[in-house]
Design an enzyme around this catalytic site. Structure first.
Site, PDB file in Angstrom:
ATOM      1  N   ASP A   1      16.318  26.861 -12.147  1.00 13.34           N
ATOM      2  CA  ASP A   1      15.489  25.787 -12.698  1.00 13.34           C
ATOM      3  C   ASP A   1      14.247  26.313 -13.418  1.00 13.34           C
ATOM      4  O   ASP A   1      13.888  27.482 -13.282  1.00 13.34           O
ATOM      5  CB  ASP A   1      15.089  24.796 -11.587  1.00 13.34           C
ATOM      6  CG  ASP A   1      14.784  25.487 -10.259  1.00 13.34           C
ATOM      7  OD1 ASP A   1      14.433  26.682 -10.284  1.00 13.34           O
ATOM      8  OD2 ASP A   1      14.901  24.838  -9.204  1.00 13.34           O
TER       9      ASP A   1
ATOM     10  N   ASN B   1      12.695  18.240   1.606  1.00 13.64           N
ATOM     11  CA  ASN B   1      13.361  16.946   1.382  1.00 13.64           C
ATOM     12  C   ASN B   1      14.864  17.099   1.125  1.00 13.64           C
ATOM     13  O   ASN B   1      15.546  16.148   0.786  1.00 13.64           O
ATOM     14  CB  ASN B   1      12.701  16.201   0.211  1.00 13.64           C
ATOM     15  CG  ASN B   1      12.871  16.932  -1.118  1.00 13.64           C
ATOM     16  OD1 ASN B   1      13.433  18.028  -1.171  1.00 13.64           O
ATOM     17  ND2 ASN B   1      12.397  16.324  -2.189  1.00 13.64           N
TER      18      ASN B   1
ATOM     19  N   HIS C   1      16.218  19.057  -1.245  1.00 15.02           N
ATOM     20  CA  HIS C   1      16.636  19.398  -2.610  1.00 15.02           C
ATOM     21  C   HIS C   1      17.138  20.838  -2.672  1.00 15.02           C
ATOM     22  O   HIS C   1      16.727  21.691  -1.885  1.00 15.02           O
ATOM     23  CB  HIS C   1      15.533  19.130  -3.645  1.00 15.02           C
ATOM     24  CG  HIS C   1      14.386  20.081  -3.655  1.00 15.02           C
ATOM     25  ND1 HIS C   1      13.112  19.707  -4.016  1.00 15.02           N
ATOM     26  CD2 HIS C   1      14.289  21.413  -3.367  1.00 15.02           C
ATOM     27  CE1 HIS C   1      12.309  20.749  -3.967  1.00 15.02           C
ATOM     28  NE2 HIS C   1      12.993  21.799  -3.569  1.00 15.02           N
TER      29      HIS C   1
ATOM     30  N   GLU D   1      16.742  16.412  -6.694  1.00 13.04           N
ATOM     31  CA  GLU D   1      15.953  15.674  -5.712  1.00 13.04           C
ATOM     32  C   GLU D   1      16.794  14.557  -5.073  1.00 13.04           C
ATOM     33  O   GLU D   1      17.740  14.064  -5.696  1.00 13.04           O
ATOM     34  CB  GLU D   1      14.731  15.040  -6.398  1.00 13.04           C
ATOM     35  CG  GLU D   1      13.773  16.050  -7.048  1.00 13.04           C
ATOM     36  CD  GLU D   1      12.830  16.730  -6.067  1.00 13.04           C
ATOM     37  OE1 GLU D   1      13.219  16.938  -4.892  1.00 13.04           O
ATOM     38  OE2 GLU D   1      11.705  17.068  -6.473  1.00 13.04           O
TER      39      GLU D   1
HETATM   40  C1  F6R Z   1      13.364  26.955  -6.846  1.00  9.42           C
HETATM   41  C2  F6R Z   1      14.342  26.092  -6.183  1.00  9.42           C
HETATM   42  C3  F6R Z   1      13.920  25.209  -5.058  1.00  9.42           C
HETATM   43  C4  F6R Z   1      13.363  26.010  -3.877  1.00  9.42           C
HETATM   44  C5  F6R Z   1      12.899  25.079  -2.764  1.00  9.42           C
HETATM   45  C6  F6R Z   1      12.275  25.846  -1.623  1.00  9.42           C
HETATM   46  O1  F6R Z   1      13.951  27.689  -7.863  1.00  9.42           O
HETATM   47  O2  F6R Z   1      15.478  26.102  -6.548  1.00  9.42           O
HETATM   48  O3  F6R Z   1      15.004  24.418  -4.639  1.00  9.42           O
HETATM   49  O4  F6R Z   1      14.362  26.873  -3.394  1.00  9.42           O
HETATM   50  O5  F6R Z   1      11.968  24.175  -3.276  1.00  9.42           O
HETATM   51  O6  F6R Z   1      11.078  26.410  -2.059  1.00  9.42           O
HETATM   52  P1  F6R Z   1      10.281  27.462  -1.164  1.00  9.42           P
HETATM   53  O7  F6R Z   1      11.137  28.663  -1.078  1.00  9.42           O
HETATM   54  O8  F6R Z   1       9.021  27.744  -1.933  1.00  9.42           O
HETATM   55  O9  F6R Z   1      10.052  26.823   0.145  1.00  9.42           O
END
Ligand code: F6R
Length: 243
Positions: free
Chosen positions: A67, A136, A138, A143
């Site tokens: 992303d 959450n 995702h 989302e």
């Molecule tokens: C980022 C991504 C997100 C993160 C998720 C967890 O490229 O794909 O899905 O993996 O938000 O983020 P952290 O590792 O910062 O807790």
């Protein structure tokens, strides 16, 4: 879905790092899917360390990140591209042409999403997809919602997701973009193999829902239950919270 836990985040990173290095050696043209965020930092450091110690050759590897924020791209502070350049790519010999990334500054974002889908297909699909998980549920920036989009698309970020990303914008949530581009659930689920990493206390509930809950668009990571080859790697701070 198989699940393995490690006493510490460092031990998790060491085990997964070794596995990825072995895969790169066995298959020099490996196609990797990569996340940003706090979770993979220890893994990236470990891969850089092993690469230095053992002179691992990444020149045939292709990567696709999950992303990117809308309006941010290469060279921008806060962009995921810059995150990856600083913390991973610049330390290895992956040719720039082999680095697949969404460009949040592309003039036509729909066309950019289509380009990305074509690039993943042209690379032969993703062999090994690494994922983190949002509190959450995702994955990527898919989302929770009434319905999910299968392919790479533009999304509006949930406020908790923006708050979690303030970390990369000097703690200022106002500076976190409101939109992003993300691989879709279908793109992610087409990877041949998936490893989801979760570490730290905050991820306990999300991982419980991932492993024990039903499949629902309200918790996008639950769709991983439908994939035949998913491994969940946890540290004990998460594993200790599982019922
Ligand atoms: C980022 C991504 C997100 C993160 C998720 C967890 O490229 O794909 O899905 O993996 O938000 O983020 P952290 O590792 O910062 O807790």
């Amino acid at each position: 879905m198989t699940c393995e836990s490690f006493p510490t985040e460092a031990e998790l990173a060491a085990a997964l790092g070794r596995r990825i290095i072995d895969a790169v050696r066995q298959r020099p043209r490996l196609v990797l899917g990569l996340p940003t965020g706090r979770t993979p930092l220890a893994l990236y450091q470990e891969l850089i360390r092993i690469t230095g110690d053992e002179r691992v050759d990444w020149s045939g590897v292709r990567t696709f990140n999950l992303d990117e924020f809308v309006h941010l791209g290469p060279g921008d502070r806060g962009s995921y591209r810059t995150f990856m350049e600083e913390r991973f790519f610049k330390h290895l010999n992956i040719p720039p042409a082999n680095i697949g990334f969404l460009d949040g500054r592309a003039p036509d974002l729909d066309a950019e999403c289509e380009r990305y889908e074509r690039a993943v297909t042209a690379a032969g699909g993703i062999d090994l997809m690494m994922l983190g998980i949002g509190v959450n549920g995702h994955i990527g920036f898919n989302e929770p919602s009434e319905s999910l989009v299968a392919r790479t698309h533009r999304v509006t970020l949930d406020e908790p997701t923006r708050a979690a990303n303030a970390l990369w914008f000097d703690g200022d949530v106002q500076r976190v973009p409101r939109e992003a581009l993300t691989m879709g659930m279908g793109t992610i689920l087409q990877a041949r193999e998936i490893v989801l990493i979760a570490s730290g206390e905050a991820k306990g509930e999300a991982v419980t829902a991932l492993l024990r809950g039903g499949v629902t668009t309200r918790f996008p990571a639950s769709f991983l239950q439908l994939h035949p080859r998913v491994q969940v790697m946890l540290d004990d701070l998460v594993a200790g919270q599982l019922p």
